[in-house]
Scaffold this motif. Structure first.
Motif, mmCIF file in Angstrom:
data_model
loop_
_atom_site.group_PDB
_atom_site.id
_atom_site.type_symbol
_atom_site.label_atom_id
_atom_site.label_comp_id
_atom_site.label_asym_id
_atom_site.label_seq_id
_atom_site.Cartn_x
_atom_site.Cartn_y
_atom_site.Cartn_z
ATOM 1 N N TYR A 146 -12.358 8.995 141.089
ATOM 2 C CA TYR A 146 -13.355 9.064 139.881
ATOM 3 C C TYR A 146 -12.362 8.999 138.677
ATOM 4 C CZ TYR A 146 -16.582 11.216 136.589
ATOM 5 O OH TYR A 146 -17.349 11.533 135.653
ATOM 6 N N PHE A 147 -11.523 9.848 138.665
ATOM 7 C CA PHE A 147 -10.780 10.151 137.386
ATOM 8 C C PHE A 147 -9.869 8.726 137.034
ATOM 9 C CE2 PHE A 147 -5.948 10.920 136.559
ATOM 10 C CZ PHE A 147 -6.012 11.374 135.451
ATOM 11 N N LEU A 148 -9.492 8.250 138.067
ATOM 12 C CA LEU A 148 -8.743 6.804 137.614
ATOM 13 C C LEU A 148 -9.805 5.791 137.154
ATOM 14 C CD1 LEU A 148 -6.089 6.475 140.370
ATOM 15 C CD2 LEU A 148 -5.532 7.001 137.908
ATOM 16 N N TRP A 149 -11.081 5.779 137.725
ATOM 17 C CA TRP A 149 -12.272 4.905 137.343
ATOM 18 C C TRP A 149 -12.332 4.942 136.066
ATOM 19 C CZ3 TRP A 149 -14.037 0.302 139.207
ATOM 20 C CH2 TRP A 149 -15.204 0.073 138.619
ATOM 21 N N ILE A 150 -12.582 6.113 135.336
ATOM 22 C CA ILE A 150 -13.043 6.580 134.092
ATOM 23 C C ILE A 150 -11.780 6.665 132.960
ATOM 24 C CG2 ILE A 150 -15.046 7.266 134.543
ATOM 25 C CD1 ILE A 150 -14.306 10.160 133.778
ATOM 26 N N SER A 151 -10.592 6.808 133.572
ATOM 27 C CA SER A 151 -9.703 7.338 132.454
ATOM 28 C C SER A 151 -8.406 6.504 132.561
ATOM 29 C CB SER A 151 -9.093 8.919 132.708
ATOM 30 O OG SER A 151 -10.297 9.688 133.081
ATOM 31 N N ALA A 152 -8.281 5.315 133.318
ATOM 32 C CA ALA A 152 -6.978 4.650 133.482
ATOM 33 C C ALA A 152 -6.643 3.910 132.236
ATOM 34 C CB ALA A 152 -7.303 3.591 134.536
ATOM 35 N N LYS A 153 -7.482 3.918 131.406
ATOM 36 C CA LYS A 153 -7.005 3.222 129.951
ATOM 37 C C LYS A 153 -6.830 4.126 128.918
ATOM 38 C CE LYS A 153 -9.996 -0.973 130.996
ATOM 39 N NZ LYS A 153 -9.083 -1.875 131.033
ATOM 40 N N ASP A 154 -7.104 5.442 129.084
ATOM 41 C CA ASP A 154 -6.882 6.402 128.098
ATOM 42 C C ASP A 154 -5.488 6.528 127.614
ATOM 43 O OD1 ASP A 154 -9.187 6.726 128.781
ATOM 44 O OD2 ASP A 154 -9.102 9.104 129.391
ATOM 45 N N CYS A 155 -5.234 6.632 126.366
ATOM 46 C CA CYS A 155 -3.932 6.905 125.615
ATOM 47 C C CYS A 155 -4.242 8.469 125.064
ATOM 48 C CB CYS A 155 -3.681 5.986 124.319
ATOM 49 S SG CYS A 155 -3.425 4.482 124.955
ATOM 50 N N VAL A 156 -3.799 9.344 125.847
ATOM 51 C CA VAL A 156 -4.209 10.911 125.314
ATOM 52 C C VAL A 156 -3.286 11.086 124.224
ATOM 53 C CG1 VAL A 156 -4.438 13.041 126.360
ATOM 54 C CG2 VAL A 156 -4.364 11.068 127.984
ATOM 55 N N HIS A 157 -4.034 11.915 123.528
ATOM 56 C CA HIS A 157 -3.329 12.725 122.182
ATOM 57 C C HIS A 157 -3.242 14.297 122.006
ATOM 58 C CE1 HIS A 157 -2.981 8.550 120.998
ATOM 59 N NE2 HIS A 157 -1.966 8.984 120.492
ATOM 60 N N VAL A 158 -3.994 14.776 123.208
ATOM 61 C CA VAL A 158 -3.761 16.445 123.129
ATOM 62 C C VAL A 158 -3.164 16.708 124.252
ATOM 63 C CG1 VAL A 158 -5.990 16.745 121.710
ATOM 64 C CG2 VAL A 158 -5.956 16.267 124.376
ATOM 65 N N HIS A 159 -2.587 18.124 124.463
ATOM 66 C CA HIS A 159 -1.939 18.422 125.323
ATOM 67 C C HIS A 159 -0.957 17.782 125.878
ATOM 68 C CE1 HIS A 159 -4.935 21.501 125.353
ATOM 69 N NE2 HIS A 159 -6.071 21.007 125.754
ATOM 70 N N LEU A 160 0.019 17.149 125.163
ATOM 71 C CA LEU A 160 0.725 15.991 125.378
ATOM 72 C C LEU A 160 1.599 16.268 126.747
ATOM 73 C CD1 LEU A 160 2.052 14.563 121.979
ATOM 74 C CD2 LEU A 160 0.333 13.544 123.840
ATOM 75 N N ASN A 161 2.373 17.596 126.572
ATOM 76 C CA ASN A 161 3.331 17.807 127.565
ATOM 77 C C ASN A 161 2.723 18.167 128.744
ATOM 78 O OD1 ASN A 161 5.635 16.909 126.395
ATOM 79 N ND2 ASN A 161 5.556 19.153 125.358
ATOM 80 N N VAL A 162 1.550 18.913 128.667
ATOM 81 C CA VAL A 162 0.836 19.208 130.112
ATOM 82 C C VAL A 162 0.175 18.218 130.605
ATOM 83 C CG1 VAL A 162 -1.375 20.520 130.767
ATOM 84 C CG2 VAL A 162 0.020 21.535 129.047
ATOM 85 N N THR A 163 -0.396 17.285 129.750
ATOM 86 C CA THR A 163 -0.757 15.892 130.347
ATOM 87 C C THR A 163 0.366 15.102 131.222
ATOM 88 O OG1 THR A 163 -2.130 15.819 128.628
ATOM 89 C CG2 THR A 163 -2.033 13.738 130.053
ATOM 90 N N ARG A 164 1.287 15.260 130.575
ATOM 91 C CA ARG A 164 2.645 14.395 131.148
ATOM 92 C C ARG A 164 2.957 14.832 132.611
ATOM 93 N NH1 ARG A 164 5.485 13.512 126.219
ATOM 94 N NH2 ARG A 164 4.811 11.712 125.150
ATOM 95 N N CYS A 165 3.025 16.323 132.730
ATOM 96 C CA CYS A 165 3.428 16.772 133.666
ATOM 97 C C CYS A 165 2.260 16.800 135.108
ATOM 98 C CB CYS A 165 3.646 18.341 133.387
ATOM 99 S SG CYS A 165 5.182 18.771 132.743
ATOM 100 N N GLY A 166 1.260 17.019 134.267
ATOM 101 C CA GLY A 166 -0.042 16.810 135.235
ATOM 102 C C GLY A 166 0.039 15.490 136.154
#
Lengths: 550, 550
Positions: A146-166
């Motif tokens: 589900y996560f990849l289906w809706i977010s595969a194209k995202d370029c995230v700009h908040v919580h940069l380091n947390v997102t990278r680690c996640g």
């Protein structure tokens, strides 16, 4: 380890002082986790080492639970924050990749059901983690898909380091699940070979065993479904990696015109490629079934060598055709008028790196085979066939990689090529193939053409160009490329099916086993073959992209 | 696999249509050659496999001869063509790297002389290739060192594809020589252990053996010199790789101000780092000698465990100190006012990739150790020490990598920092450490400071900055960083010497060997340890750069 060009960090709104530093931290996390998982998985594979499979399952379960929690956190935090995703990468997560992911996810869920059924048949004598693991894995597959289906194209700009680690944690978890599945399958294969050789001496000594019919069905079912789960983990890893590369990225929308590629697959084709490919696919399935039955059931060596001969001949024909077709495709690209696409595109960079990297697995097996066959003394038909097979394998991987990489770097055909076609053609052809044009000039003109006035000189090539690149010819070339990619795609599917569903000529043929010994050759094959199998699946995805873009 | 930014290919005079395609071809060549060499070398290492060491030597000799011919062709063609080298990469081939290369080249030549002497002692019973090999290798070392000394900075612009292939061939040859040397050394170590255990049952049965005194000196001599040859190959590979990345590159001289770094090593230091480092270096040498003597000569287990205890304690102290110092250095960098250097720099990208990649070798050994120790039952002092050692090894590699990578990405100190120092400081500190400044504002002002007029608000932080970054403090910080890098450098040298010259606590300590068995644990150590040893040498080179730049 890509160096950013100097103008990148000054993009509007960039909050990051040093992108590389943030990336490095998440890479370090991933490396440590991956090494720990690798250590446990590889130790757990050996019976005499005191690390058990439930230790591995425990680690994987914990990792999957953490990833599930992180994904939920990510989905909630990005949906609440309006400027979390400022732009989307149009190249990331194309529809066929996400479609493939869902297909493999469904098979993985079925596999998990089978696994739960199998383990619950003798619940009393197992540790609870063995049943927990498939349950958690099923939840993990659903949430991640589900996560990849809706977010595969995202370029995230908040919580940069947390997102990278996640994301790196998700990537590592998928790779660890992949390692565990591959190891499990190899161990299972080795056990079933061993059991057959010792004619079932062991097995019925333990109190709680898999004796009922339904339990056997569950057991065989989940081993047959392993290849899908393995591919699921790799597809998810690739998509997560692209998301990780896109964290904090700003995309210039002027240069990245969103491509609306339509599925015109079955229009404008001659069907030659598809028909030929389907013939090879069906005959390959037949060969695989006959081979499996003959090698596994009969104890006669003559039947076994007959099956091997058949297997090698089929593969040699298939690989030979594919190599020729790839060479033909690369030649057509030499005359292609489209310019090279040089925009930054993490998806494509990853595709190319994976194709080159995964091919190493098959290369290594082939080189070891070649050395063994050349240095061994009994040179019979099987050896000759095996040598041809190994050489063609190397050639085919090389030519196919060149074809796919050239195809991926072409601009998709413009819709408006009728308007500015003349200008475009002149630019494109002189750009790519200036030598061919300049060689042809003396043929059409007189010998003194180079000394003519500049004005008249200029008209010659452009006339030539017009005659070379008539619209009919363009279509013919494109159709040919599409035929080629469809044919290669179907061939790659059968070459994926064969090793993924159990054909192991590497062990049925004795040459390499005798040459390298019982420990080195299985180690080589068990480590390298998963990459070779992944290569086939990845080539299918890339060829579909080439086919649609041409 | 780096994607070029879109503006790159339009650089003035660029002849290349598609850089990636040209690179791909040379990579393919290198991959195939490397795999062939890897297959032969790994097969040649096992006695029962019918691939002999002279097969390997034959391949390596042919490769080295081709490289020698190519180098001569390159030197002639670039000297004849005036616009072959339009620009030079100032970052490539710094003087200490080239100096190190020459040092290792001299030791390699001595090793080759020893090898020739050793093999010519029993010339009659050997194949000619065994004497040919060191002779060709000596020529190769001389020619390649000369080539790298004068051409390491070149950005070649003629024969692009030939040069790429030639450089990749050189790279592959160096890696193949490295693989062969590492394997040879491991086999020799394993043999000498085996011989000691079986109390020399074998050995004197053959007719032509190494019995004379001079022959024994030659033999021992060349095995002692192997570590230098191994480092030579790796240094040369790194320099050749940077040259390969620079083929066809245009460097913007405006952004790349050539840095004239002077050797001010022994000015402006307190000598604390050097003195402490030298103390550790000398005591480490003492520990190594005592350890080698006690482990190799005595058969008493108590003496052996005493030697092991000493070895572990020395390493734990050394690694602990290094980790603390690295953390201290990283903290100092947090308060550093210099901005990050984000220019494209293939040398640095390679440095970072090699540091991260080579650390994987030691990480893997440590993780396998940890799993074995935790899962094994006899938990004595040696096990506890071994566990601490493995954990500290992981921590030290991680912290040191962070410290070095941060150091490499800083701009070198400007000579004119006295002129525009105030402006620079303000910019630098707000850039890096904006949080620390904003946190301090309420302390110095009143609680209503945020609501004050914009003019008065602006003066507060700048006052603070001036007080924080007095010139004295800057110098103090820089000196501290220099001390830290010198200390780490000397520690890394002793940690290189210990494994490179034969300390193998991995095998002298039985825990892992009993846990993983006689085939898996030696395979892990023999594959991973060369990377760990290379890491130390590479860290020394990088730390020297950090030290000079700070």
């Amino acid at each position: 380890m890509t160096e950013e060009p100097p103008h990148q960090p000054s993009a509007p709104g960039s909050k990051e002082v040093w992108k590389k530093g943030g990336r490095m931290f998440s890479i370090l996390l991933a490396v440590h986790l991956a090494l720990l998982a690798c250590t446990l998985v590889s130790s757990g594979a050996f019976e005499r080492i005191a690390v058990h499979d439930y230790d591995v399952f425990f680690l994987l379960t914990v990792m999957m639970l953490i990833v599930i929690i992180w994904i939920i956190f990510y989905l909630v935090s990005t949906s609440r924050c309006p400027d979390a995703i400022l732009c989307k990468d149009s190249h990331a997560g194309p529809i066929w990749l996400r479609g493939g992911l869902i297909l493999f996810a469904i098979f993985s869920l079925v596999m998990d059901v089978f696994k739960i059924g199998y383990y619950s048949s003798f619940y009393s004598c197992l540790s609870a983690i063995k049943i927990m693991y498939p349950i958690v894995q099923a939840i993990f597959v659903v949430v991640q898909t589900y996560f990849l289906w809706i977010s595969a194209k995202d370029c995230v700009h908040v919580h940069l380091n947390v997102t990278r680690c996640g994301l790196m944690l998700t990537l590592t978890t998928n790779l660890a699940v992949w390692m565990s599945a591959v190891t499990d399958e190899s161990v299972h294969k080795a056990h079933s070979k061993l059991k057959k050789n010792t004619t079932e001496e062991l097995g019925s000594t333990e109190a709680c065993n898999c004796n009922s019919q339904i339990c056997q069905i569950f057991k065989n079912g989940y081993f047959w479904l392993y290849p899908f789960n393995i591919e699921y983990s790799l597809f998810a890893s690739a998509m997560v990696y692209v998301m990780w590369k896109n964290v904090g990225r700003f995309i210039d929308h002027h240069s990245h015109h969103v491509q609306r590629l339509k599925f015109k697959l079955f229009r404008r084709t001659f069907f030659v490629g598809i028909v030929l490919g389907l013939i090879i696919l069906v005959s390959g399935l037949g060969v695989l079934i006959v081979y499996e039955v003959q090698v596994n059931s009969s104890t006669e060596p003559s039947k076994k060598s007959q099956a091997l001969t058949m297997y090698y001949i089929f593969n040699i024909v298939c690989l030979g055709l594919m190599s020729l077709v790839c060479i033909g495709g690369s030649v057509i690209y030499r005359f292609d008028k489209r310019d090279m696409d040089r925009h930054k595109n993490p998806t494509r960079t990853l595709d190319v790196a994976l194709l080159m990297g995964a091919a190493l697995g098959q290369y290594a097996i082939s080189y070891y085979s070649i050395v063994a066959i050349v240095a061994s003394t009994p040179r019979d038909t099987i050896s000759a066939l095996n040598l041809t097979y190994a050489l063609l394998m190397i050639a085919q991987h090389t030519f196919q990689n060149i074809f796919i990489i050239e195809g991926l770097h072409r601009q998709p055909p413009k819709e408006d090529h009728k308007h500015s076609s003349h200008q475009k053609e002149l630019y494109g052809l002189t750009f790519v193939n200036v030598n061919a044009v300049s060689l042809r000039v003396p043929d059409s003109g007189s010998a003194s053409a180079p000394s003519a006035a500049p004005g008249s000189e200029g008209s010659h090539p452009s006339d030539l160009l017009r005659s070379l690149t008539a619209p009919k010819k363009i279509n013919w070339r494109r159709k040919f490329l599409r035929e080629i990619s469809m044919f290669l795609l179907l061939c790659n599917i059968i070459l994926w099916i064969m090793p993924a569903f159990g054909a192991r000529p590497h062990f049925d043929n004795d040459t390499e086993l005798n040459f390298y010994g019982d420990s080195m050759w299985p180690a080589i094959v068990d480590i390298c073959l998963p990459f070779g199998i992944f290569y086939r699946m990845h080539a299918v995805a890339s060829l579909l992209e080439v086919c649609i873009m041409s």
